[in-house]
Design a protein around this motif. Structure first.
Motif, short mmCIF file in Angstrom:
data_model
loop_
_atom_site.label_atom_id
_atom_site.label_comp_id
_atom_site.label_asym_id
_atom_site.label_seq_id
_atom_site.Cartn_x
_atom_site.Cartn_y
_atom_site.Cartn_z
N ARG A 23 0.84 -1.20 0.00
CA ARG A 23 0.00 0.00 0.00
C ARG A 23 0.87 1.25 0.00
NH1 ARG A 23 -1.22 3.31 3.76
NH2 ARG A 23 -0.59 2.00 5.50
N THR A 24 1.91 1.27 0.84
CA THR A 24 2.78 2.45 0.91
C THR A 24 3.64 2.58 -0.35
OG1 THR A 24 4.42 1.24 2.22
CG2 THR A 24 2.83 2.60 3.43
N MET A 25 4.03 1.45 -0.94
CA MET A 25 4.78 1.51 -2.20
C MET A 25 3.96 2.21 -3.28
SD MET A 25 6.54 -2.26 -2.36
CE MET A 25 7.31 -2.09 -3.96
N SER A 63 -5.47 -8.03 -2.97
CA SER A 63 -4.43 -8.30 -3.97
C SER A 63 -4.80 -7.68 -5.31
CB SER A 63 -4.18 -9.81 -4.11
OG SER A 63 -5.20 -10.44 -4.85
N SER A 64 -6.07 -7.69 -5.63
CA SER A 64 -6.53 -7.08 -6.89
C SER A 64 -6.35 -5.56 -6.85
CB SER A 64 -8.00 -7.45 -7.10
OG SER A 64 -8.50 -6.81 -8.24
N ILE A 65 -6.76 -4.94 -5.75
CA ILE A 65 -6.64 -3.49 -5.61
C ILE A 65 -5.18 -3.05 -5.61
CG2 ILE A 65 -7.03 -1.56 -4.00
CD1 ILE A 65 -9.62 -3.16 -3.13
N LEU A 66 -4.32 -3.82 -4.93
CA LEU A 66 -2.90 -3.46 -4.83
C LEU A 66 -2.08 -4.01 -5.99
CD1 LEU A 66 -2.31 -3.89 -0.97
CD2 LEU A 66 -2.92 -1.82 -2.25
N ASN A 67 -2.76 -4.70 -6.91
CA ASN A 67 -2.14 -5.20 -8.14
C ASN A 67 -0.93 -6.11 -7.89
OD1 ASN A 67 -2.11 -5.44 -10.92
ND2 ASN A 67 -0.73 -3.68 -11.20
N VAL A 68 -1.11 -7.07 -6.99
CA VAL A 68 -0.09 -8.10 -6.73
C VAL A 68 -0.81 -9.44 -6.59
CG1 VAL A 68 1.64 -6.64 -5.61
CG2 VAL A 68 -0.16 -7.66 -4.22
N TYR A 96 15.69 -7.75 3.82
CA TYR A 96 16.40 -6.48 3.87
C TYR A 96 15.68 -5.45 3.01
CZ TYR A 96 20.37 -3.27 3.51
OH TYR A 96 21.16 -2.16 3.56
N VAL A 97 15.24 -5.86 1.84
CA VAL A 97 14.53 -4.97 0.93
C VAL A 97 13.19 -4.56 1.54
CG1 VAL A 97 13.38 -4.82 -1.33
CG2 VAL A 97 15.64 -5.88 -1.15
N VAL A 98 12.48 -5.51 2.13
CA VAL A 98 11.20 -5.20 2.77
C VAL A 98 11.41 -4.21 3.91
CG1 VAL A 98 9.33 -6.16 4.19
CG2 VAL A 98 10.05 -7.35 2.12
N ASN A 110 13.36 5.33 -2.92
CA ASN A 110 12.95 4.46 -4.02
C ASN A 110 12.08 5.22 -5.02
OD1 ASN A 110 12.79 1.75 -5.21
ND2 ASN A 110 10.63 1.94 -4.73
N ARG A 111 11.12 5.98 -4.52
CA ARG A 111 10.23 6.73 -5.42
C ARG A 111 11.01 7.75 -6.24
NH1 ARG A 111 5.38 7.74 -1.24
NH2 ARG A 111 4.30 5.78 -1.52
N ALA A 112 11.95 8.45 -5.59
CA ALA A 112 12.74 9.45 -6.30
C ALA A 112 13.68 8.79 -7.31
CB ALA A 112 13.54 10.30 -5.30
N PHE A 113 14.30 7.68 -6.90
CA PHE A 113 15.29 7.00 -7.76
C PHE A 113 14.66 6.51 -9.06
CE2 PHE A 113 17.88 3.41 -9.14
CZ PHE A 113 19.15 3.96 -9.12
N VAL A 114 13.47 5.91 -8.98
CA VAL A 114 12.85 5.38 -10.19
C VAL A 114 12.41 6.48 -11.16
CG1 VAL A 114 12.11 3.21 -9.15
CG2 VAL A 114 10.56 5.14 -9.14
#
Length: 139
Positions: A23-25, A63-68, A96-98, A110-114
């Protein structure tokens, strides 16, 4: 005094943390996710903390709403036994990534980098961060 409160199941806590991560991603609020499901943001909070268990049909909707895929919520769940040694290294790496993406700074980075489209600039930024991390190790 008898303590009668039941502790949340570790799997419920894990699934909830994965809901929060995704959700935060996506930059989605608890309120927005709740509205999409027809429930309150307080219920989303309870799911994310593992206080309330998410039912199968509700998890399918999330899962449908969050598209995973639904399996996303169970990745690296407690009790998962890696198949081989490489799997163990991979599991700790994804934890570690999580952890990184669960932090406010990690999410912002992450948001800025992409958004950086030039691969050379991205590479230089990675090199800069590595240099700063190495410098921090020396101190």
């Amino acid at each position: 005094m008898i303590e009668n409160k039941k502790k949340p199941n570790p799997i419920d806590i894990h699934v909830g943390s994965r809901i929060r991560l995704r959700r935060t991603m996506l930059g989605m609020s608890q309120e927005k996710l709740g509205e999409s499901l027809g429930i309150t943001f307080q219920q989303i909070q309870k799911y994310e903390k593992g206080t309330n268990r998410v039912g199968a049909s509700r998890l399918q909707n999330i899962s449908s709403i969050l598209n995973v895929p639904v399996s996303f919520f169970f990745e690296d769940a407690p009790g998962d036994q890696p198949v081989n040694q490489a799997g163990m290294a991979e599991a700790s790496s994804s934890n570690y990534v999580v952890d990184f993406l669960s932090s406010s700074e990690g999410l912002q980075l992450n948001r800025a980098f992409v958004k950086i489209s030039d691969p050379k600039v991205r590479r230089k930024l990675v090199d800069l961060v590595k240099a700063l991390a190495a410098e921090a190790d020396v101190e």
